[in-house]
Design a protein around this motif. Sequence first.
Motif, mmCIF file in Angstrom:
data_model
loop_
_atom_site.group_PDB
_atom_site.id
_atom_site.type_symbol
_atom_site.label_atom_id
_atom_site.label_comp_id
_atom_site.label_asym_id
_atom_site.label_seq_id
_atom_site.Cartn_x
_atom_site.Cartn_y
_atom_site.Cartn_z
ATOM 1 N N ARG A 84 45.086 32.044 30.946
ATOM 2 C CA ARG A 84 43.882 33.422 31.529
ATOM 3 C C ARG A 84 43.306 33.297 33.405
ATOM 4 O O ARG A 84 42.879 34.401 33.307
ATOM 5 C CB ARG A 84 42.945 34.052 30.664
ATOM 6 N N GLN A 85 44.448 32.271 34.012
ATOM 7 C CA GLN A 85 43.979 32.218 35.409
ATOM 8 C C GLN A 85 45.229 33.789 35.864
ATOM 9 O O GLN A 85 44.675 33.785 36.759
ATOM 10 C CB GLN A 85 45.132 31.299 35.930
ATOM 11 N N VAL A 131 47.148 37.120 34.741
ATOM 12 C CA VAL A 131 46.902 38.063 33.686
ATOM 13 C C VAL A 131 48.238 39.263 33.740
ATOM 14 O O VAL A 131 48.723 38.926 35.833
ATOM 15 C CB VAL A 131 45.662 39.329 33.602
ATOM 16 N N ALA A 153 43.960 36.295 37.800
ATOM 17 C CA ALA A 153 42.858 37.060 36.812
ATOM 18 C C ALA A 153 41.491 36.969 38.334
ATOM 19 O O ALA A 153 40.884 38.585 38.261
ATOM 20 C CB ALA A 153 41.843 35.919 36.727
ATOM 21 N N ASP A 154 41.164 36.758 38.992
ATOM 22 C CA ASP A 154 40.168 37.387 40.295
ATOM 23 C C ASP A 154 40.866 37.983 40.646
ATOM 24 O O ASP A 154 39.659 38.811 41.376
ATOM 25 C CB ASP A 154 39.545 35.526 40.652
ATOM 26 N N ARG A 195 40.723 41.255 38.603
ATOM 27 C CA ARG A 195 39.298 41.703 38.732
ATOM 28 C C ARG A 195 38.970 42.478 40.011
ATOM 29 O O ARG A 195 37.907 43.679 39.735
ATOM 30 C CB ARG A 195 37.932 41.136 38.214
ATOM 31 N N TRP A 222 39.407 39.787 27.550
ATOM 32 C CA TRP A 222 40.363 39.299 28.161
ATOM 33 C C TRP A 222 39.337 38.270 29.528
ATOM 34 O O TRP A 222 39.755 36.569 29.041
ATOM 35 C CB TRP A 222 41.236 39.584 28.762
ATOM 36 N N LEU A 223 39.094 38.822 29.776
ATOM 37 C CA LEU A 223 38.792 38.033 31.100
ATOM 38 C C LEU A 223 36.991 36.966 30.870
ATOM 39 O O LEU A 223 36.729 36.272 31.714
ATOM 40 C CB LEU A 223 38.229 38.689 32.839
#
Length: 374
Positions: free
Chosen positions: A68-69, A71, A85-86, A89, A190-191
């Motif tokens: 999950r790094q 997505v 992921a960051d 977001r 998810w995150l």
Amino acid sequence: MTTLSLRALNRALMDRQFLLARTDRTVLEVIGRLVALQAQEPNWAYVGLWSRIHGFTQPQLTALLADRQVVRSGLLRSTQHLAGADDFRLLRPLLQPVLDRTAGSPHFTRNSSGLDAASLVAEALGLLAGGTLSRKELARRLAERHPGRDGRILAGQVELSTPLVHGAATGAWGSWGNRSAVSVTPAEVWLGRPMATAATAASAREAAKGLIRRYLAGFGPAGVKDVQAWCGLTRLGEVVAEMGGELRRYRDPDGRELFDLADAELPDPGTPAPVRLLPAFDNVLLGHADRTRVISDEDRAHVMPGQARVRPSFLVDGRVHGTWSLDAGTLRLTPFRPLSATDRAALEEEAERLLPFVGGAAVRCGEAAVSRSS
């Protein structure tokens, strides 16, 4: 202002996209430089990374998806992308107006006429109940609640209107083409943390400035229309004007104003650019409104023939010189014009290197076939 030639703009783009030389940076770092990778058909993102990273293998990206790094979700231009992921977001809320615009198009509103869009989203999130459903199951349940409407279109409208992340298997290396089985989960679930929000107009403006900086790092120098074409947002000229002295200004050969990060270096326009095979939908072909720095208008019609298609292509001296395809184990190279003997040999060698990665058995360029065993 300094006027930059097409060749200077080409070499800057090749350098920032890791296409002048493969990089030893991590997969996550490269995805961050590119901001996001188009992943409508997941395998192509892997090919794009193979062309940019020394020794890249499929499990490297698949592991990031599983952890999950990275997505997969709707992002730039309302299409499916892979992003860190960051970054996702932060960027998805900023780009939400673009996805909302797509969700408000006739394709969706004809089907949802009379339904409140916000209520539809709330209903879908209730069905997900903080967990995961397949797209097909979400569509089925929405259709049950709204007889006479196409549940698939309702589910698609929901996916545009609120951030849903696809299961790791959806973005993993596998069969070519779109995935038939897609699972969706609310992004915050998810995150494991909330999405970023822009509490004020000023903070939204700062987020837009950050996006422009990221874009220039991977695609600059460029104009306002270029960054708008890349991300789908509008009125970014006002934001660029506020950035003032932190940007350097140039002009392109037609006199249009370009801007760049003040500390960004431009490579020597004489720097050689190696042959590279690009995947379908590669960033380098979708990152500008004016794409003549990498492809001529005549050739663009062959690579982008309509119906949102962007064919796999190859670069010779930094510019698109033809397309390629994989059919029954044969990697077929189709030049748009004759190649010199040196360029043809370099192209076939690069295609040979790609063969094991894509599961091919032979390269065919024009009338000449080259097998892996030869």
